[in-house]
Design an enzyme around this catalytic site. Structure first.
Site, PDB file in Angstrom:
ATOM      1  N   CYS A   1       0.835  -1.221   0.000  1.00 28.77           N
ATOM      2  CA  CYS A   1       0.000   0.000   0.000  1.00 28.77           C
ATOM      3  C   CYS A   1       0.861   1.258   0.000  1.00 28.77           C
ATOM      4  O   CYS A   1       0.504   2.275   0.596  1.00 28.77           O
ATOM      5  CB  CYS A   1      -0.961   0.012   1.195  1.00 28.77           C
ATOM      6  N   ALA A   2       1.989   1.161  -0.679  1.00 28.75           N
ATOM      7  CA  ALA A   2       2.882   2.316  -0.859  1.00 28.75           C
ATOM      8  C   ALA A   2       3.492   2.187  -2.253  1.00 28.75           C
ATOM      9  O   ALA A   2       4.704   2.180  -2.431  1.00 28.75           O
ATOM     10  CB  ALA A   2       3.957   2.346   0.215  1.00 28.75           C
TER      11      ALA A   2
END
Length: 454
Positions: free
Chosen positions: A376-377
């Protein structure tokens, strides 16, 4: 090693009791092994202390702020005492508000809803999506990934110097990267923001479980974090900081608890007077167990002493990094370099392996739980991986967008409840997989690499 040195090392290495420490899992090669939970950066296990406190309160659970009965009154006191405990843990200022939310993501979306009109937001591309994406309705400037802490400050200073100096502005920054574990220069970034008339919010999701966090010492305007990363997995989070923007904003959710007074208007509609306290953004029945669990975790970490916790975590970090350094095929991902201070979060890739395949083998053959993917980055991991190819191996990589190579990495993360044996088993497993290969065959199923049925 002297007796005193050995005793000191033993005290540093003692983990806090957590749930799941005795859970065993099956191995595809036969037998069972104690599960090594090394995915703390996603969700940390519950501290035994938190679980015990919640279990002791559960029979007394009642509605909050709504009832005259004994259990309702007790639950209300417990809820508000939890608010004060967490505020003390964060060293909040006297006039700060602390709002209980569902998570870091929820907290930052709440703040995004509270931004004044025409607010400019500055955020590094290195942020977790929870702090990268909520600002879509504002004027957002995305800053390129810095390669040193000093460069981070200089990049922000240049961007703020070029902004409209008369409107409101907000800087959003992480305290510790969920990909590399590296600590960011929060105090210096806050000083730069304030020097240019901007405010700053700290995403402390990965920082608060590992290091003491002081709103006053760091001089941040808001701080956000999640209970489930702070050993309190009961669906609660926190947004704490300056009250003015929160009081001026429309309630995050409209409903009971947020409203002080509701009356019918002559035109047939309703008129609402909203609370100005934290209740303004806590509509509905509060998650009292979630709030209480966070307060319990805050107390447990404070009583354990962050000096001891930090020393112990450094001991584990050194073990992992030293073990990975002995495997030439492993490349650890970093923005700021090998010497940068960090928390117990380390991401890496292995030459000749697709990361999904490697993570699956760690789980199926060694009982080790890690994370693989982009965490999630996505912009940060893509920057760190560059154009490094991912070998397909026996398991296909996650699907890539048209025209892109499939990129993913492996993340190992740990904390206050991790015993030495877990990181030692992990290092041994990495070495054996690279040297000898997987003992089992794997296939891709629903985008995941899983053991093939024998």
């Amino acid at each position: 090693m002297s007796v005193s040195t050995a005793a000191s090392a033993q005290s540093v290495c003692a983990p806090l009791p957590v749930l799941g420490r005795d859970v065993t899992v099956p191995l595809v090669t036969g037998g069972e092994v104690a599960y090594a939970a090394l995915d703390y950066a996603a969700s940390a296990p519950a501290l035994q202390r938190v679980w015990d406190d919640v279990a002791a309160y559960a029979p007394y659970y009642g509605s909050v702020h709504r009832g005259a009965g004994y259990l309702s009154q007790l639950s209300t006191d417990l809820f508000e005492n939890a608010r004060r405990t967490v505020a003390e843990f964060l060293d909040c200022r006297p006039d700060d508000q602390l709002v209980f939310t569902r998570s870091t993501t929820d907290s930052l979306n709440l703040l995004a809803r509270a931004l004044p009109a025409d607010c400019q937001v500055f955020v590094f591309e290195t942020e977790h999506h929870a702090s990268l994406l909520p600002w879509q309705d504002a004027r957002v400037t995305y800053l390129n990934a810095p390669r040193t802490p000093r460069q981070a400050v200089e990049t922000l200073e240049r961007a703020l110097a070029a902004r409209d100096p008369y409107g409101p502005a907000l800087v959003c920054v992480t305290g510790a990267s969920n990909v590399t574990g590296e600590l960011w220069p929060v105090r210096e970034l806050a000083a730069a923001a304030h020097a240019h008339g901007a405010r700053i919010v700290l995403d402390a999701a990965q920082l608060a479980p590992h290091h003491p966090v002081s709103v006053r010492d760091l001089d941040v305007d808001w701080i956000a974090f999640s209970g489930h990363k702070l050993y309190a997995p009961f669906g609660s989070g926190v947004l704490a900081g300056r009250a003015d923007w929160l009081r001026a904003a429309e309630p995050y959710l409209a409903g009971g608890g947020a409203s002080r007074k509701v009356t019918r208007r002559e035109d047939g509609g309703v008129a609402v007077e909203w609370h100005e306290s934290a209740a303004r953004h806590e509509a509905g029945s509060p998650n009292v167990i979630g709030a209480y669990s966070i307060a319990s975790a805050c107390k447990a970490l404070t009583e354990a002493g962050f000096d001891t916790l930090v020393a112990r975590e450094r001991h584990l970090i050194e073990k992992v990094r030293a073990g990975l350094a002995e495997v030439p095929e492993v490349r650890v991902l970093s923005l700021f370099g090998d010497d940068a201070p960090r928390v117990g979060v380390i991401s890496f890739v292995v030459e000749g392996w697709n990361s999904s395949h490697f993570a699956a083998a760690l789980s199926a053959e060694y009982g080790i739980g890690v994370r693989d993917g982009l965490f999630c980055a996505h912009p940060l991991v893509r920057t760190l991986l560059g154009s490094d190819p991912q070998t397909q191996g026996e398991c296909g990589a996650p699907e890539a967008a048209p025209g892109e190579k499939s990129l993913n990495a492996i993340r190992v993360s740990f904390g206050a409840g991790t015993p030495d044996e877990h990181v030692e088993r992990f290092v041994t497993a990495v070495r054996e997989l690279v040297t000898d290969g997987a003992k089992w065959s794997y296939r891709t199923e629903d985008g995941r690499c899983v053991p093939a049925v024998s």
